[in-house]
Each structure stands twice: as C-alpha cells, then as structure tokens.
Design a protein around this motif. Structure first.
Motif: not given
Length: 134
Positions: A104-114
């Motif tokens: 149904a889709g994809v969520l991409l997130l840049g990793k935060p420092a924490e």
C-alpha cells in the motif's frame, strides 16, 4: 508564572500514534489520498525528530501513487520515489505498508541523532500498524 510543559522527544514520538488515530477518526476532513498523505507527513514531521521523511501511497487499482515529504530537495525526493526498492540512504529507516495483504505504500525516515531511542523496533511496528489502519 509560565507553566508550559515541553514534552520530551520520546513522549512526542508516542504521541504521534494518538495523533494518527485521531486523524483516522476525522475522516470528514480527509477527502483523498493526497490530503491523507499530507496530513500524515505533517503529523510525523511535528512529532518525530527526523531530519526528513517521505510517504509514498500506492493506488491499489492503478500504478499511480501519491507522495508527501519534508526535508528533501526535489531531486532527492524524485530519486527516492523512483528507486523501486533500491538505493535507500544508509541513514534511513524504511517502513513498508500493506493493506489486505497487498503493498500500500512506504514511509522513509531520515534517522535522527537519537535513532536507537526514538525509532525502537516496538515503536516502528506500532507506527506501521497505525498507518496501515488509515
């Protein structure tokens, strides 16, 4: 006297799930996939300390898709959309979304420092489940 309470990044992370559930209840204001994608990405951006994010929703009938993003320039956003499962940046988290057994889709997130604290496996599973309910 100021009695403002500032939520910790970890508390804001879990508050995202409640915000998404509320979004699902407000279906009177969500008219189409584009509005839904924008609302979801705005909530994620407000709650998670990630430097960037991209939500790509697929239409189950056609090959069309809807996307919403923050923190990406147009070139990188298009490269991530067109990557077809390849070339994920090393500092990124990918959540594949399914509906009724189909992609149904994809969520991409840049990793935060924490990242280890904020994007723990239990939270990511809960986030994926909540998004799939929408």
């Amino acid at each position: 006297m100021d009695t403002t309470t500032v939520a910790s990044p970890l508390a804001r992370t879990w508050e995202l799930l409640a915000d998404l559930a509320s979004c699902g209840q407000a279906n009177m204001t969500i008219y189409d996939a584009e509005t839904l994608a924008r609302r979801i990405i705005d909530l994620i951006h407000d709650r998670l300390a990630c430097p960037w994010g991209l939500l790509l929703l697929q239409n189950g009938v056609t090959s069309a898709h809807t996307s919403a993003a923050w923190g990406l320039d147009a070139e990188l956003e298009q490269r991530l959309i067109a990557r077809n499962g390849h070339g994920l940046p090393s500092e990124a988290v990918e959540l594949t979304l399914h509906y009724d057994g189909s992609p149904a889709g994809v969520l991409l997130l840049g990793k935060p420092a924490e990242a280890a604290m904020l994007l723990a496996p239990g939270f990511l599973q809960a986030l994926r489940t909540q998004l799939e309910l929408l």
